[in-house]
Design an enzyme around this catalytic site. Sequence first.
Site, PDB file in Angstrom:
ATOM      1  N   HIS A  17       0.779  -1.396  -0.049  1.00 47.15           N
ATOM      2  CA  HIS A  17      -0.087  -0.042  -0.009  1.00 47.15           C
ATOM      3  C   HIS A  17       0.966   1.087   0.181  1.00 47.15           C
ATOM      4  O   HIS A  17       0.675   2.154  -0.755  1.00 47.15           O
ATOM      5  CB  HIS A  17      -0.842  -0.033   1.260  1.00 47.15           C
ATOM      6  CG  HIS A  17      -1.878  -0.828   1.397  1.00 47.15           C
ATOM      7  ND1 HIS A  17      -2.044  -1.628   2.526  1.00 47.15           N
ATOM      8  CD2 HIS A  17      -3.051  -1.327   0.407  1.00 47.15           C
ATOM      9  CE1 HIS A  17      -3.208  -2.569   2.265  1.00 47.15           C
ATOM     10  NE2 HIS A  17      -3.690  -2.311   1.079  1.00 47.15           N
ATOM     11  N   LYS A  41     -19.174  -4.483   7.066  1.00 49.08           N
ATOM     12  CA  LYS A  41     -17.975  -5.211   7.066  1.00 49.08           C
ATOM     13  C   LYS A  41     -17.221  -5.469   8.470  1.00 49.08           C
ATOM     14  O   LYS A  41     -17.240  -4.415   8.878  1.00 49.08           O
ATOM     15  CB  LYS A  41     -17.203  -4.756   5.997  1.00 49.08           C
ATOM     16  CG  LYS A  41     -17.571  -5.068   4.533  1.00 49.08           C
ATOM     17  CD  LYS A  41     -16.582  -4.727   3.564  1.00 49.08           C
ATOM     18  CE  LYS A  41     -17.341  -5.149   2.028  1.00 49.08           C
ATOM     19  NZ  LYS A  41     -16.301  -5.029   0.995  1.00 49.08           N
ATOM     20  N   ARG A  92      -2.149  -6.145  -8.467  1.00 50.52           N
ATOM     21  CA  ARG A  92      -1.198  -7.195  -8.212  1.00 50.52           C
ATOM     22  C   ARG A  92      -0.961  -8.016  -8.999  1.00 50.52           C
ATOM     23  O   ARG A  92      -0.081  -8.757  -9.372  1.00 50.52           O
ATOM     24  CB  ARG A  92      -1.552  -7.869  -6.741  1.00 50.52           C
ATOM     25  CG  ARG A  92      -1.491  -7.017  -5.511  1.00 50.52           C
ATOM     26  CD  ARG A  92      -1.789  -7.673  -4.589  1.00 50.52           C
ATOM     27  NE  ARG A  92      -3.394  -7.584  -4.565  1.00 50.52           N
ATOM     28  CZ  ARG A  92      -4.362  -7.912  -3.771  1.00 50.52           C
ATOM     29  NH1 ARG A  92      -3.779  -8.366  -2.549  1.00 50.52           N
ATOM     30  NH2 ARG A  92      -5.655  -8.055  -4.092  1.00 50.52           N
ATOM     31  N   SER A 129      -3.650  -7.408   2.543  1.00 49.53           N
ATOM     32  CA  SER A 129      -4.012  -7.451   3.976  1.00 49.53           C
ATOM     33  C   SER A 129      -4.573  -8.618   4.679  1.00 49.53           C
ATOM     34  O   SER A 129      -4.337  -9.116   5.645  1.00 49.53           O
ATOM     35  CB  SER A 129      -4.812  -6.320   4.188  1.00 49.53           C
ATOM     36  OG  SER A 129      -4.355  -4.942   3.978  1.00 49.53           O
TER      37      SER A 129
END
Length: 162
Positions: A17, A41, A92, A129
């Site tokens: 990040h 969430k 990614r 993460s």
Amino acid sequence: MSRAVCPGSFDPVTHGHLDIIARAARLFDEVIVAIGVNPSKSRLFAPDERVAMLERSVAGLDVANVRVAGFTGLVTDFCREQDAQAIVKGLRSSSDFDYELPMAHMNVALTSVETVFLPTATGQSFVSSSLVKEVAAFGGDVSAFVPPFVLDALTARLAERT
């Protein structure tokens, strides 16, 4: 002034990040790291904890044009409120691109805010993460993937849950 928003949950912030944020800061006059707050969430860290970790993390970068803010709702609404012209997203893999591209199209259709994709740095493409949390929860060493103070917070939080 060119302004970009770099959104995410950052639960927790990783070196990947921070790499994307630092690189975005070299491309735009100002970068706002926007921490999404979605009450539906479940996150390991509360919104204020994530903001504090990001503020401390970006303070360690060699950039002066980055600030951190939390937001709820649509990132496009946040961009409009902040007068941001772009959203910066790190990629990614090709699966990230496949996931992010329709959102980029929707975002530009809603608000004319463009999305800028930055590939992750070599060696960071497998880091997320979620994976960091999972490996750490099983006692794995994730110290190479997060700042030391984030590792301390992650270790402490996971210990509270056992």
